[in-house]
Design an enzyme around this catalytic site. Structure first.
Site, PDB file in Angstrom:
ATOM      1  N   ASP A 192       0.852  -1.187   0.000  1.00  0.00           N
ATOM      2  CA  ASP A 192       0.000   0.000   0.000  1.00  0.00           C
ATOM      3  C   ASP A 192       0.892   1.242   0.000  1.00  0.00           C
ATOM      4  O   ASP A 192       1.726   1.411   0.894  1.00  0.00           O
ATOM      5  CB  ASP A 192      -0.881  -0.011   1.244  1.00  0.00           C
ATOM      6  CG  ASP A 192      -1.986   1.039   1.205  1.00  0.00           C
ATOM      7  OD1 ASP A 192      -1.799   2.076   0.538  1.00  0.00           O
ATOM      8  OD2 ASP A 192      -3.015   0.820   1.856  1.00  0.00           O
TER       9      ASP A 192
ATOM     10  N   GLU B 232      -0.009 -11.214  -8.719  1.00  0.00           N
ATOM     11  CA  GLU B 232      -1.274 -11.014  -9.434  1.00  0.00           C
ATOM     12  C   GLU B 232      -1.415  -9.565  -9.891  1.00  0.00           C
ATOM     13  O   GLU B 232      -1.783  -9.291 -11.044  1.00  0.00           O
ATOM     14  CB  GLU B 232      -2.467 -11.371  -8.541  1.00  0.00           C
ATOM     15  CG  GLU B 232      -2.578 -12.838  -8.180  1.00  0.00           C
ATOM     16  CD  GLU B 232      -1.967 -13.166  -6.821  1.00  0.00           C
ATOM     17  OE1 GLU B 232      -2.365 -14.187  -6.245  1.00  0.00           O
ATOM     18  OE2 GLU B 232      -1.079 -12.419  -6.356  1.00  0.00           O
TER      19      GLU B 232
END
Length: 209
Positions: free
Chosen positions: A112, A188
């Site tokens: 993040d 991913e």
């Protein structure tokens, strides 16, 4: 990442899996051990563990629901890897789970970015976290960091360059058009970003023990 929908009783469900370690006392380190902080759905660390059976891999994520998705994916695909483990806790507690100088490599994949200035200290490459990584890394250990967020990359670059205890070994703002792409394993998110023609920023660094 969109808002996470919590799975009811996620911790209880995790504890039913052999992949999950709930108690730090149950961590059994091998000669070589590596950690991914913020492991998400586990694609990266699963591939690493499959390719390197002699190394113990630990996927850390503070959201148990995400780890449950990673384990469910392993079970669905009937993958059985005995050198892969998942733990759920905040990265600020890494040195409560792993002894000093016990880890060979730490992976920070698409953490993040906490884009607001007031949240700088929450970024996984801020000084507080860097000091924690230093305590658990072996003297010859390293950290590998990837992000699609250029501002986060610049912040990290500056943090490392201003830290006299750090040596940057590899750095690029375009991983897929660099010499460092050779042994890269995508996450991913990474695959998604590359398909969107977004550049991937990358840094490998170590500590001057």
């Amino acid at each position: 990442m969109g808002r996470l929908r919590k799975v009811k009783d996620d911790i209880l469900k995790l504890q039913q899996s052999d992949y999950f370690i709930a108690d730090p006392a149950n961590i059994k380190l091998k000669e070589h051990n590596e950690i991914e902080v913020g492991t998400g759905k586990g694609q990266f660390i699963t591939n690493k563990a499959s390719s390197n059976p002699e190394i113990n891999y630990y996927g850390i994520d503070k959201f148990p629901t995400i780890l449950l998705k990673a384990i469910n994916k392993l079970n669905k695909n009937k993958i059985d890897i005995n050198n892969l483990h998942f733990l759920s806790f905040d990265a600020l507690d890494l040195n409560k789970y792993f002894p000093n100088h016990s880890i060979d490599c730490i992976y920070l994949n698409f953490s993040d970015p906490w884009p607001k200035k007031r949240h700088e200290k929450r970024r996984l490459t801020s000084k507080t976290y860097i000091n924690i990584y230093k305590s658990i890394l072996r003297p010859d250990g390293c950290i590998k960091y990837k992000t699609d967020n250029y501002d986060f990359f610049l912040f990290t670059k500056e943090e490392l360059e201003n830290n006299p205890e750090v040596t940057i070994l590899e750095i690029t703002d375009d991983l897929y058009n660099s010499e460092f792409i050779k042994d890269n394993i995508p996450t991913e998110y990474e695959t998604k970003f590359v398909n969107m023609n977004k550049k991937i920023n990358y840094i490998k660094f170590k500590f001057n023990h």
